[in-house]
Design a protein around this motif. Structure first.
Motif, short mmCIF file in Angstrom:
data_model
loop_
_atom_site.label_atom_id
_atom_site.label_comp_id
_atom_site.label_asym_id
_atom_site.label_seq_id
_atom_site.Cartn_x
_atom_site.Cartn_y
_atom_site.Cartn_z
N VAL A 1 -4.96 -7.70 -4.55
CA VAL A 1 -5.81 -7.24 -5.65
C VAL A 1 -6.19 -8.49 -6.41
CG1 VAL A 1 -5.93 -5.87 -7.76
CG2 VAL A 1 -4.61 -5.03 -5.82
N ARG B 1 -9.96 -5.06 -3.95
CA ARG B 1 -8.77 -4.90 -3.12
C ARG B 1 -9.13 -5.29 -1.70
NH1 ARG B 1 -9.32 -1.29 -6.85
NH2 ARG B 1 -7.58 -0.71 -8.19
N TYR C 1 -1.53 -5.94 0.74
CA TYR C 1 -2.94 -6.14 0.42
C TYR C 1 -3.04 -6.95 -0.86
CZ TYR C 1 -2.69 -2.33 -3.06
OH TYR C 1 -2.38 -1.54 -4.13
N SER D 1 0.81 -1.22 0.00
CA SER D 1 0.00 0.00 0.00
C SER D 1 0.85 1.27 0.00
CB SER D 1 -0.91 0.02 1.24
OG SER D 1 -1.63 1.22 1.29
#
Length: 72
Positions: A28, A44, A26, A7
């Protein structure tokens, strides 16, 4: 298609709506009707939400070190 990302501090989780802090991992992923697909909507997810949805798995490595992976 799954992509693990880092991020920039401006990303928001599509599930819990929290802002993912700078340098936190994170996921996707491309989903269709809530299931991973080749084509569909891009979502996401923070690590916690990805784990809850079954996209992230905690694995054990040598010497009792645990890590989380987004790979199937």
């Amino acid at each position: 298609m799954r992509r693990g990302c880092i991020s920039s501090g401006e990303i928001q989780c599509d599930n819990c709506q929290r802002t993912i802090p700078y340098a936190e991992r994170y996921l996707v992923i491309t989903e269709k009707d809530g299931v991973e697909a080749e084509e569909g909507n891009v979502a996401r997810y923070c690590v916690e939400c990805a784990t809850d949805k079954g996209y992230a798995v905690s694995k054990k490595e040598e010497k009792d070190v645990r890590f989380v992976t987004f790979l199937p």
